[in-house]
Design a protein around this motif. Structure first.
Motif, PDB file in Angstrom:
ATOM      1  N   LEU A  55      63.317  56.185   4.782  1.00 66.04           N
ATOM      2  CA  LEU A  55      62.869  54.776   5.270  1.00 66.04           C
ATOM      3  C   LEU A  55      63.271  53.589   4.183  1.00 66.04           C
ATOM      4  CD1 LEU A  55      59.818  55.235   7.183  1.00 66.04           C
ATOM      5  CD2 LEU A  55      62.108  54.966   8.141  1.00 66.04           C
ATOM      6  N   ASP A  56      63.528  54.087   2.941  1.00 62.98           N
ATOM      7  CA  ASP A  56      63.880  53.097   1.797  1.00 62.98           C
ATOM      8  C   ASP A  56      65.185  52.709   1.716  1.00 62.98           C
ATOM      9  OD1 ASP A  56      60.997  53.446   0.979  1.00 62.98           O
ATOM     10  OD2 ASP A  56      61.654  55.217  -0.499  1.00 62.98           O
ATOM     11  N   ASP A  57      66.042  53.469   2.798  1.00 60.82           N
ATOM     12  CA  ASP A  57      67.422  52.956   2.624  1.00 60.82           C
ATOM     13  C   ASP A  57      67.482  51.502   2.921  1.00 60.82           C
ATOM     14  OD1 ASP A  57      68.350  55.585   2.435  1.00 60.82           O
ATOM     15  OD2 ASP A  57      68.953  56.063   4.576  1.00 60.82           O
ATOM     16  N   ASN A  58      68.630  50.989   2.283  1.00 63.91           N
ATOM     17  CA  ASN A  58      68.788  49.521   2.462  1.00 63.91           C
ATOM     18  C   ASN A  58      70.301  49.045   2.534  1.00 63.91           C
ATOM     19  OD1 ASN A  58      69.959  49.585  -0.216  1.00 63.91           O
ATOM     20  ND2 ASN A  58      67.773  49.730  -1.121  1.00 63.91           N
ATOM     21  N   THR A  59      70.510  47.912   2.584  1.00 69.36           N
ATOM     22  CA  THR A  59      71.947  47.449   3.205  1.00 69.36           C
ATOM     23  C   THR A  59      72.767  47.726   1.886  1.00 69.36           C
ATOM     24  OG1 THR A  59      71.307  45.076   2.461  1.00 69.36           O
ATOM     25  CG2 THR A  59      71.159  45.653   4.705  1.00 69.36           C
ATOM     26  N   GLU A  60      72.270  47.726   0.567  1.00 68.93           N
ATOM     27  CA  GLU A  60      73.122  47.946  -0.675  1.00 68.93           C
ATOM     28  C   GLU A  60      73.621  49.299  -0.477  1.00 68.93           C
ATOM     29  OE1 GLU A  60      72.922  48.256  -5.456  1.00 68.93           O
ATOM     30  OE2 GLU A  60      71.364  47.232  -4.249  1.00 68.93           O
ATOM     31  N   ILE A  61      72.886  50.173  -0.269  1.00 68.93           N
ATOM     32  CA  ILE A  61      73.431  51.779   0.018  1.00 68.93           C
ATOM     33  C   ILE A  61      74.119  51.999   1.210  1.00 68.93           C
ATOM     34  CG2 ILE A  61      72.367  53.917   0.644  1.00 68.93           C
ATOM     35  CD1 ILE A  61      69.868  53.193  -0.955  1.00 68.93           C
ATOM     36  N   ALA A  62      73.678  51.468   2.145  1.00 66.27           N
ATOM     37  CA  ALA A  62      74.618  51.369   3.371  1.00 66.27           C
ATOM     38  C   ALA A  62      76.095  50.722   3.124  1.00 66.27           C
ATOM     39  CB  ALA A  62      74.117  50.613   4.754  1.00 66.27           C
ATOM     40  N   GLN A  63      76.292  49.898   2.311  1.00 65.99           N
ATOM     41  CA  GLN A  63      77.538  49.016   1.868  1.00 65.99           C
ATOM     42  C   GLN A  63      78.063  50.100   0.969  1.00 65.99           C
ATOM     43  OE1 GLN A  63      76.370  45.281   0.709  1.00 65.99           O
ATOM     44  NE2 GLN A  63      76.694  44.303   2.638  1.00 65.99           N
TER      45      GLN A  63
END
Length: 107
Positions: A57-65
């Protein structure tokens, strides 16, 4: 991301059914270790995301990008660059010279 990776592996002639086995086959064919790392990165993160109780749940847009960037890197290295080289070769090397090269290489 995991599904996109499976589809990409199908495009390079692998099954897309078992990402780990597909990577193993690409390594045996001489794939670059950097591409292997990128593939394994998406494979491991993708596997963790699809198994119950392992979603971070700590995933964020920066990691996704960054993951999308890695997928683009893989596509460029495995599909785009080889196709560009194939096209240049076909366009710039005369057919008779291509035949001599094939004879030289026994293909």
């Amino acid at each position: 991301m995991r599904l996109a990776l499976q589809k990409l592996l199908e495009q390079v002639g692998k099954s897309g059914k078992n990402i780990n086995n597909d990577i193993k086959l690409l390594v045996a064919e001489g794939m670059s270790p950097k591409i292997q790392q990128a593939l394994d990165l998406l494979r491991v993160i993708g596997n963790n995301a699809v198994h119950p109780g392992q979603i971070n749940l700590d995933d964020n847009t920066e990691i996704a990008q960054k993951l999308f960037g890695i997928l683009n890197f893989i596509a460029e290295e495995l599909i785009t660059k080889p196709k560009e080289l194939e096209d240049l070769y076909a366009d710039l090397i005369p057919a008779d010279t291509q035949d001599h090269i094939k004879q030289r290489d026994g293909t």
